[in-house]
Design an enzyme around this catalytic site. Structure first.
Site, PDB file in Angstrom:
ATOM      1  CB  THR A  41      -0.899   0.000   1.265  1.00  0.00           C
ATOM      2  OG1 THR A  41      -1.678  -1.194   1.266  1.00  0.00           O
ATOM      3  CG2 THR A  41      -1.815   1.205   1.320  1.00  0.00           C
ATOM      4  CD  GLU A  56      -4.289  -9.118   4.411  1.00  0.00           C
ATOM      5  OE1 GLU A  56      -4.378  -9.754   3.359  1.00  0.00           O
ATOM      6  OE2 GLU A  56      -3.306  -9.149   5.154  1.00  0.00           O
TER       7      GLU A  56
HETATM    8  C1  LIG Z   1      -3.833  -1.126  10.677  1.00  0.00           C
HETATM    9  C2  LIG Z   1      -3.562  -1.365   9.218  1.00  0.00           C
HETATM   10  C3  LIG Z   1      -2.546  -2.212   8.830  1.00  0.00           C
HETATM   11  C4  LIG Z   1      -2.243  -2.395   7.482  1.00  0.00           C
HETATM   12  N1  LIG Z   1      -1.199  -3.215   7.121  1.00  0.00           N
HETATM   13  C5  LIG Z   1      -0.793  -3.243   5.818  1.00  0.00           C
HETATM   14  C6  LIG Z   1       0.378  -3.973   5.440  1.00  0.00           C
HETATM   15  O1  LIG Z   1       1.014  -4.645   6.272  1.00  0.00           O
HETATM   16  N2  LIG Z   1       0.792  -3.911   4.151  1.00  0.00           N
HETATM   17  C7  LIG Z   1       0.123  -3.190   3.200  1.00  0.00           C
HETATM   18  O2  LIG Z   1       0.568  -3.170   2.058  1.00  0.00           O
HETATM   19  N3  LIG Z   1      -1.012  -2.505   3.524  1.00  0.00           N
HETATM   20  C8  LIG Z   1      -1.471  -2.504   4.805  1.00  0.00           C
HETATM   21  N4  LIG Z   1      -2.607  -1.793   5.157  1.00  0.00           N
HETATM   22  C9  LIG Z   1      -3.279  -1.011   4.136  1.00  0.00           C
HETATM   23  C10 LIG Z   1      -4.628  -1.536   3.700  1.00  0.00           C
HETATM   24  O3  LIG Z   1      -4.475  -2.697   2.926  1.00  0.00           O
HETATM   25  C11 LIG Z   1      -5.362  -0.417   2.967  1.00  0.00           C
HETATM   26  O4  LIG Z   1      -5.724   0.541   3.946  1.00  0.00           O
HETATM   27  C12 LIG Z   1      -6.575  -0.893   2.199  1.00  0.00           C
HETATM   28  O5  LIG Z   1      -6.180  -1.595   1.048  1.00  0.00           O
HETATM   29  C13 LIG Z   1      -7.500   0.257   1.784  1.00  0.00           C
HETATM   30  O6  LIG Z   1      -6.776   1.251   1.138  1.00  0.00           O
HETATM   31  P1  LIG Z   1      -6.944   2.774   1.602  1.00  0.00           P
HETATM   32  O7  LIG Z   1      -6.786   2.841   3.068  1.00  0.00           O
HETATM   33  O8  LIG Z   1      -6.029   3.601   0.767  1.00  0.00           O
HETATM   34  O9  LIG Z   1      -8.438   3.147   1.291  1.00  0.00           O
HETATM   35  P2  LIG Z   1      -9.006   3.697  -0.104  1.00  0.00           P
HETATM   36  O10 LIG Z   1      -8.547   2.815  -1.215  1.00  0.00           O
HETATM   37  O11 LIG Z   1      -8.733   5.153  -0.202  1.00  0.00           O
HETATM   38  O12 LIG Z   1     -10.555   3.470   0.121  1.00  0.00           O
HETATM   39  C14 LIG Z   1     -11.344   4.360   0.916  1.00  0.00           C
HETATM   40  C15 LIG Z   1     -12.797   3.896   0.874  1.00  0.00           C
HETATM   41  O13 LIG Z   1     -13.224   3.874  -0.477  1.00  0.00           O
HETATM   42  C16 LIG Z   1     -13.747   2.605  -0.789  1.00  0.00           C
HETATM   43  N5  LIG Z   1     -13.468   2.299  -2.189  1.00  0.00           N
HETATM   44  C17 LIG Z   1     -12.246   2.204  -2.788  1.00  0.00           C
HETATM   45  N6  LIG Z   1     -12.386   1.853  -4.069  1.00  0.00           N
HETATM   46  C18 LIG Z   1     -13.728   1.712  -4.283  1.00  0.00           C
HETATM   47  C19 LIG Z   1     -14.529   1.355  -5.415  1.00  0.00           C
HETATM   48  N7  LIG Z   1     -13.971   1.010  -6.568  1.00  0.00           N
HETATM   49  N8  LIG Z   1     -15.863   1.347  -5.270  1.00  0.00           N
HETATM   50  C20 LIG Z   1     -16.449   1.633  -4.095  1.00  0.00           C
HETATM   51  N9  LIG Z   1     -15.750   1.975  -2.983  1.00  0.00           N
HETATM   52  C21 LIG Z   1     -14.407   2.002  -3.082  1.00  0.00           C
HETATM   53  C22 LIG Z   1     -13.057   1.653   0.147  1.00  0.00           C
HETATM   54  O14 LIG Z   1     -13.792   0.466   0.318  1.00  0.00           O
HETATM   55  C23 LIG Z   1     -12.985   2.488   1.407  1.00  0.00           C
HETATM   56  O15 LIG Z   1     -14.198   2.407   2.111  1.00  0.00           O
HETATM   57  C24 LIG Z   1      -2.982  -1.679   6.496  1.00  0.00           C
HETATM   58  C25 LIG Z   1      -4.036  -0.844   6.893  1.00  0.00           C
HETATM   59  C26 LIG Z   1      -4.334  -0.688   8.231  1.00  0.00           C
HETATM   60  C27 LIG Z   1      -5.464   0.222   8.642  1.00  0.00           C
END
Ligand SMILES: Cc1cc2nc3c(=O)[nH]c(=O)nc-3n(C[C@H](O)[C@H](O)[C@H](O)COP(=O)(O)OP(=O)(O)OC[C@H]3O[C@@H](n4cnc5c(N)ncnc54)[C@H](O)[C@@H]3O)c2cc1C
Length: 388
Positions: A136, A367
């Site tokens: 990410t 995930e």
């Molecule tokens: C505590 C924690 C630990 C983590 N650990 C890791 C790790 O070890 N390695 C790693 O690589 N990542 C990690 N992550 C990252 C995690 O995988 C991402 O936060 C996740 O993939 C969502 O991405 P984002 O936060 O950028 O949300 P965004 O992609 O910005 O999404 C925001 C909102 O929009 C919605 N959304 C996005 N796209 C669409 C769509 N096409 N249609 C409708 N709704 C949509 C989402 O469902 C969400 O509700 C971690 C996150 C957290 C909170």
């Protein structure tokens, strides 16, 4: 303290092998005796109990369902129960084991060179080394294909530049598996702690998964030698294959968190007196308990059958999406209901339901968010991609 007995309304116990019961009971005892006594302090302080890592390694909790290189090679139902018990303790504990096993050891085993396997798998399995998985970025979470982290060939290696965000274990890792684009193609690189140009900054101020280390990884022309490129990890599908393994563990882990909350309020509602009677004597409370138990039981059956499909090599990613989406949201709803049944004391860390509830907000997001898994199912059903 009486030992947690589990929730088993449909006699799933009778479906379990001796090995599965042993794995579950060992993990349960570890969580009860060695983890739970300090979770409150760690959660308050925002720290992970790193002192338990070698112990977890000695118990075979890292990469437990992987085989070769001295790894435990337990079956996938036993592995699921291990994840369940760890998350019964705290989602941070299960996250640690998931990242180490499914997101670092699994890719090295699946995509790595012989030298990478020989060097890293024993270290990671024993807990002498900690790994993290950097996919990410600040602007690319649900859409990892859009990542901007780049690798450029330089001499006998690569220069990596970019920033990864929300990386579990990032600030305590000896090894970061960083996904970056090389000539436009996503590849996996093993970046070792101490590499010049590579820093990890711990994320502070989290209200969720507080007993888990989360970090930003900054790569500023960090030099990674040729031998640290995972030779067989090519394209986003390789990273997604790892996530599929981790999500399988989450399906079971979420059940553990839900069970902890249900168990807590079953006891509490029998003891708490309101209007001169136990809280459990009121129909509204009984309805809540009945709903929680029903949803947990459905989630258990889902996990069990998914595990059987995985054992047979028939598990499809969309089936994992369905179960991750269902079980995590179910656990989150269970934790919220449990918090409500506890009343005011439910907001105190004397009780665990609110801690699980806060943690599960992250588990619902990472995930693959609830929405992304919904759309993955929609795509599978209709053949129409509504994600991008
Ligand atoms: C505590 C924690 C630990 C983590 N650990 C890791 C790790 O070890 N390695 C790693 O690589 N990542 C990690 N992550 C990252 C995690 O995988 C991402 O936060 C996740 O993939 C969502 O991405 P984002 O936060 O950028 O949300 P965004 O992609 O910005 O999404 C925001 C909102 O929009 C919605 N959304 C996005 N796209 C669409 C769509 N096409 N249609 C409708 N709704 C949509 C989402 O469902 C969400 O509700 C971690 C996150 C957290 C909170």
């Amino acid at each position: 303290m009486t030992m947690f007995k589990g929730i088993d309304y449909y006699d799933i116990e009778s479906e379990l092998s001796q090995e599965a019961r042993l794995v579950r009971d060992t993990a349960r005892a570890f969580v009860e005796r060695e983890f739970l006594p300090s979770i409150r302090e760690h959660y308050r302080a925002g720290t992970f109990p790193l002192e338990l890592v070698p112990r977890m390694g000695a118990l075979g909790m890292f990469g437990a369902n992987l085989s070769g290189y001295g790894l435990p090679a337990i079956d996938n139902i036993s592995y699921g129960l291990l994840m369940q018990e760890l998350e019964r303790g705290d989602s941070g504990l299960r996250s640690f084991a998931s990242v180490q096993g499914a997101l670092v050891m699994y890719p090295i085993l699946t995509f790595g060179s012989e030298a990478q396997k020989q060097r890293w798998l024993p270290l990671l399995a024993s807990g002498r080394a900690i790994g993290c998985f950097g996919l990410t970025e600040h602007d690319h979470g649900s859409d990892p294909a859009g990542m901007t982290t780049r690798a450029v060939k330089r001499g006998n290696g690569y220069l990596l530049s970019g920033v990864k965000m929300w990386i579990t274990n990032g600030a305590v890792a000896d090894l970061a598996l960083v996904w970056a684009k090389l000539d436009g193609e996503i590849r996996g690189f093993l970046v070792e702690r101490g590499t010049p140009g590579f820093t990890a900054n711990e994320v502070v101020g989290k209200l969720s998964l507080r007993a888990s280390v989360t970090a930003e990884l900054v790569l500023d022309e960090a030099f990674v030698p040729e031998e640290n490129l995972l030779p067989d990890a090519v394209g986003l599908k390789s990273a997604l294959k790892c996530l599929n393994q981790a999500r399988y563990g989450i399906v079971w882990g979420a059940l553990g968190a839900a069970m902890a909350c249900f168990d807590e309020v079953l006891v509490h509602s029998a003891e708490r007196m309101v209007f001169g009677r136990p809280l459990a004597a009121f129909q509204l409370t009984q309805a809540k308990l009945a709903d929680m138990l029903t949803e947990i039981t459905k989630g258990q059956l889902l996990a069990l059958q998914l595990g059987r499909l995985k054992e047979l090599g028939k598990m499809r990613p969309e089936q994992v999406s369905l179960a991750k989406r269902n079980n995590v949201r179910m656990a989150l709803e269970t934790a919220r209901t449990a918090r409500g049944i506890l009343g005011a004391v439910g907001i105190s860390d004397e009780y665990q339901s609110m801690r699980h509830m806060c943690n599960l907000e992250s588990v619902d997001t990472y995930e693959g968010t609830y929405e992304i898994h919904t759309l993955a199912l929609g795509r599978d059903l209709t053949g129409i991609d509504a994600i991008s």
